[in-house]
Design an enzyme around this catalytic site. Structure first.
Site, PDB file in Angstrom:
ATOM      1  CB  CYS A 122      -0.953   0.000   1.185  1.00 57.41           C
ATOM      2  SG  CYS A 122      -2.040  -1.440   1.245  1.00 57.41           S
ATOM      3  CG  HIS A 255      -3.162   3.434   2.131  1.00 65.26           C
ATOM      4  ND1 HIS A 255      -3.705   3.041   0.925  1.00 65.26           N
ATOM      5  CD2 HIS A 255      -3.208   2.341   2.933  1.00 65.26           C
ATOM      6  CE1 HIS A 255      -4.056   1.776   0.995  1.00 65.26           C
ATOM      7  NE2 HIS A 255      -3.758   1.328   2.202  1.00 65.26           N
ATOM      8  CG  ASN A 285      -6.674  -0.785   1.416  1.00 65.94           C
ATOM      9  OD1 ASN A 285      -5.977  -0.381   0.496  1.00 65.94           O
ATOM     10  ND2 ASN A 285      -6.163  -1.208   2.565  1.00 65.94           N
TER      11      ASN A 285
END
Length: 328
Positions: A122, A255, A285
């Site tokens: 990520c 993020h 996500n």
């Protein structure tokens, strides 16, 4: 003459298949797994996510996002002299040929520009941006296409409601070019392999077959505790390097993993929530794609304007984290 790197184009793409919490809850119920829209939203802030079709790979999503970024930058594919793709779900299980090379081919490029993948989960997009920034400042490359692209739906265990409700598929891209005006103001990257086991896909190839699990595993509580701490620290490190303070940030793009982590980060930086770009509610996500997806959304809806200072930061498996501070 001092060279800088500057973002001159953004683009993103989400697969057409949108899955709401209610739809996902119904699919899981058929397997005897209970969840609900309220349960998912209260823990993550996520209301929906997009899933790629079986025939769509990370490179397909990447190319669609890249074309939009190139259009905004008013460049042709062969103007690009370096492609960097951040992805934890590359086209090929053995990770080669690189997804960046596949993107190069699908864009129809013939200039034999360099192409490489970056793997920091990520955090991948900020790692890739930092790499592009260094190459441009060195004079080695003039126009760099940086992409985050993921098909996380391929590695989700749909019998584990603690993870399968959190992730989605998508891609985001930026074109970074050499400039005489400062664009990227500071970058800062970190990793701590001591925490490698809290977020991982442990499977590997052995004798031509999969050994171990091909599903994502996450210790949510451990990731949450680390994320809140390191995101604040790395943001301050980037600001200090640029000789700036958090009051000078116009937009925070963390993020897009969990709204509680995101809100906690903004609070620790003393930023009002109105200055934070949020797309996790609609995208889930999307790992390395989440930051460029959010950036492109805010650029195209007019929130982020030329001259605005944007803080982008991510955390990911490894454990990795990093930040990029940029003037648009």
């Amino acid at each position: 003459m001092t060279l800088y790197s500057k973002i001159i184009g953004t683009g993103s793409y989400l697969p057409e298949k949108r899955v709401s919490n209610q739809e996902l809850a119904e699919q899981l119920a058929a397997k005897g797994i209970e969840t609900s829209d309220e349960w998912i939203v209260s823990r993550s802030g996520i209301s929906a996510r997009h899933f790629a079709e079986p025939e769509q790979n990370a490179s397909d999503l990447a190319v669609l996002a890249a074309r939009r970024a190139l259009d905004m930058a008013q460049l042709q594919p062969d103007d690009i002299d370096l492609i960097i793709v951040a992805s934890s779900t590359p086209d090929f299980f053995g990770s080669f040929p690189s997804t960046a090379c596949i993107v190069q081919r699908k864009l129809g490029m013939t200039n034999t520009s360099a192409a490489v993948d970056v793997q920091a989960v990520c955090s991948g997009f900020v790692y890739a941006m930092s790499t592009a920034d260094s190459f441009i400042k060195s004079g080695a490359h003039k126009h760099v296409l940086v992409i985050g692209a993921e098909v996380f739906s391929r590695i989700l265990n749909f019998e584990d409601r603690t993870t399968c409700v959190l992730f989605g598929d998508g891609a985001g891209a930026v074109v970074m070019s050499a400039s005489q005006e400062p664009g990227v103001l500071a970058t800062k990257l970190h990793a701590d392999g001591r925490h490698a086991d809290i977020l991982s896909v442990s499977g590997h190839v052995s004798n031509g077959a999969l050994a171990g699990s091909a599903f994502l595993y996450m210790d949510g509580q451990a990731v949450f505790k680390l994320a809140v701490t390191v995101l604040e620290k790395v943001a301050h490190e980037a600001l200090a390097h640029a000789g700036m303070t958090s009051e000078q940030i116009d937009w925070l793009i963390p993020h897009q993993a969990n709204i509680r982590i995101m809100n906690g980060t903004a609070k620790k930086l003393g930023l009002p929530l109105e200055k934070m770009v949020v797309t996790v509610d609609q995208h889930g996500n999307t790992s390395a794609a989440s930051i460029p997806l959010a950036l492109d959304t805010a650029v195209r809806d007019g929130r982020i304007k030329p001259g605005d200072v944007v803080m982008m930061e991510g955390v990911g498996g490894g454990f990795t984290w990093g930040a990029v501070l940029a003037r648009m």
